[in-house]
Design an enzyme around this catalytic site. Structure first.
Site, PDB file in Angstrom:
ATOM      1  N   ALA A 101      47.926 -31.383  87.586  1.00 31.43           N
ATOM      2  CA  ALA A 101      48.211 -32.382  86.554  1.00 31.43           C
ATOM      3  C   ALA A 101      49.547 -33.074  86.828  1.00 31.43           C
ATOM      4  CB  ALA A 101      48.229 -31.725  85.178  1.00 31.43           C
ATOM      5  N   CYS A 102      50.464 -32.385  87.465  1.00 27.82           N
ATOM      6  CA  CYS A 102      51.789 -32.952  87.743  1.00 27.82           C
ATOM      7  C   CYS A 102      51.738 -34.112  88.723  1.00 27.82           C
ATOM      8  CB  CYS A 102      52.716 -31.882  88.308  1.00 27.82           C
ATOM      9  SG  CYS A 102      52.961 -30.523  87.174  1.00 27.82           S
ATOM     10  N   THR A 103      50.695 -34.177  89.548  1.00 28.44           N
ATOM     11  CA  THR A 103      50.606 -35.255  90.534  1.00 28.44           C
ATOM     12  C   THR A 103      49.427 -36.170  90.262  1.00 28.44           C
ATOM     13  OG1 THR A 103      49.388 -33.786  92.004  1.00 28.44           O
ATOM     14  CG2 THR A 103      51.761 -33.994  92.394  1.00 28.44           C
TER      15      THR A 103
END
Length: 124
Positions: A55-57
């Site tokens: 989710a961070c990227t």
């Protein structure tokens, strides 16, 4: 059930974060020998929404720093797939993922120069 069925049906599939505490509605899969973007394209053609990497990227084609920190192999980071379910997800939708994803992965692996289709593993 989604996790255990996909692990049984797709060779060389690993669960990212298997030993860690993780959200019960999110499944992050490492699919060796295929590109996550190709998987997403094929899933989208089947009406299934998912994400690649972490989710961070989200929205980036760069390798996920989260998956790198988890020491996920390079061949799996680019083939990582994130499936998120909600309280509104119906059993039929889970069944559809189980029905559609294994043939998509098999088809893409047949095209991959990194996959040995006869041995059902990465070429080493």
């Amino acid at each position: 059930r989604l996790q255990s069925t996909l692990v049984a049906k797709i060779p060389a599939l690993e669960i990212n974060g298997r030993e860690a505490e993780r959200l019960p509605n999110t499944l992050n899969l490492a699919l060796h020998g295929v590109e996550g973007e190709a998987i997403l394209y094929e899933l989208s053609r089947q009406g299934i929404c998912a994400s690649s990497g972490s989710a961070c990227t989200s929205g980036s084609l760069d390798p996920s720093h989260v998956l790198q920190a988890m020491e996920v192999p390079f061949t799996a980071i680019h083939g990582s797939l994130r499936i998120s379910l909600s309280r509104y997800t119906e059993e039929a939708e889970v069944e559809r993922i189980i029905e559609v994803l294994p043939p998509i992965v098999a088809s893409l692996r047949r095209l991959s120069p990194f996959w040995d289709d006869k041995r059902n593993c990465l070429k080493v």
